[in-house]
Design an enzyme around this catalytic site. Structure first.
Site, PDB file in Angstrom:
ATOM      1  N   ALA A   7      -2.210  -6.538   3.867  1.00  0.00           N
ATOM      2  CA  ALA A   7      -1.283  -5.361   3.625  1.00  0.00           C
ATOM      3  C   ALA A   7      -0.311  -5.927   3.068  1.00  0.00           C
ATOM      4  O   ALA A   7      -0.216  -7.141   2.360  1.00  0.00           O
ATOM      5  CB  ALA A   7      -0.729  -5.810   4.895  1.00  0.00           C
ATOM      6  N   ASP A   8       0.524  -4.985   2.131  1.00  0.00           N
ATOM      7  CA  ASP A   8       2.225  -5.277   1.135  1.00  0.00           C
ATOM      8  C   ASP A   8       2.721  -3.873   1.770  1.00  0.00           C
ATOM      9  O   ASP A   8       2.643  -3.012   1.249  1.00  0.00           O
ATOM     10  CB  ASP A   8       1.209  -5.721   0.120  1.00  0.00           C
ATOM     11  N   THR A   9       4.338  -5.166   1.503  1.00  0.00           N
ATOM     12  CA  THR A   9       5.109  -3.722   2.171  1.00  0.00           C
ATOM     13  C   THR A   9       6.463  -3.752   1.244  1.00  0.00           C
ATOM     14  O   THR A   9       6.712  -5.451   0.142  1.00  0.00           O
ATOM     15  CB  THR A   9       5.539  -4.380   3.321  1.00  0.00           C
ATOM     16  N   GLY A  46       1.072  -0.586   2.511  1.00  0.00           N
ATOM     17  CA  GLY A  46      -0.363  -0.427   2.058  1.00  0.00           C
ATOM     18  C   GLY A  46      -0.978  -1.759   2.485  1.00  0.00           C
ATOM     19  O   GLY A  46      -0.783  -2.640   3.204  1.00  0.00           O
TER      20      GLY A  46
END
Length: 202
Positions: free
Chosen positions: A74-76, A111
């Site tokens: 994940a990436d924010t 994502g």
């Protein structure tokens, strides 16, 4: 909820304590194996493409090393006026970010990617949440900065921490703002049979 049979079956490819806490709160059993993917290799061109590419790259990196496991990457990012706000590295940068967010609505994009190499399964998407900040004065911004909380958070705030007082309202997933859209992640894992839902026995 029935959790995975053992920790090796589900891996979180992130060192974020917030993502770990979210999965633990959802009752999942998992291992944490952070990816060493170089995030600086991804261009900051399109926000949606950026978070998806980051999430996919992290998940695939760990999936290659643990092909039998289901891996979550994940990436924010925080986005305002089409500009990505990263993690502030100075008091001035933190102040400028918070002043820019003050009284406005911004977007938090996460994502996430879930994959299992052995099963040849790969899924990724972006979840967006609108966050509206209250109008902040200088005293509030400076007080918040002195707590130290802004310095390891995208956008310079933590909705689940002291920074909760900054947020007037949100439209969308709360956990997405924290760092992982838990509803969507659990839904996918359930559909794939990685976790199961059984009625509580009385």
């Amino acid at each position: 909820m029935n959790t995975p049979l053992d920790r090796s079956r589900l891996i979180l490819a992130s060192k974020s304590p917030r993502r770990s806490e979210l999965l633990e709160q959802a009752g999942l059993t998992f291992s944490v194996i952070p990816s060493d993917f170089d995030e600086s290799t991804v261009a900051l061109s399109n926000p949606d493409s950026y978070v998806i590419t980051q999430a996919e790259s992290k998940a695939l990196d760990i999936s290659q090393k643990h092909p039998a496991a289901w891996v979550i990457g994940a990436d924010t990012i925080v986005l305002i006026d089409r500009k990505i706000l990263g993690k502030p590295v100075s008091r001035k940068e933190a102040y400028d970010m918070l002043q820019r967010l003050s009284g406005k609505t911004h977007q938090v994009l996460t994502g996430y990617c879930i994959c299992c190499k052995m099963k040849n399964r790969f899924f990724s998407e972006t979840v967006k949440t609108d966050v509206h900040f209250k109008k902040l004065n200088d005293a509030e911004i400076n007080w918040y900065i002195q707590t130290g909380e802004p310095f390891d958070k995208a956008g310079g705030y933590a909705i689940q921490g002291v920074g909760t007082f900054l947020v007037r309202s949100i439209n969308g997933s709360y956990t997405n703002v924290v760092g992982l859209p838990v509803c969507e992640v659990v839904e996918f894992l359930t559909q794939e049979g990685v976790i199961g839902l059984n009625p509580t026995k009385r």
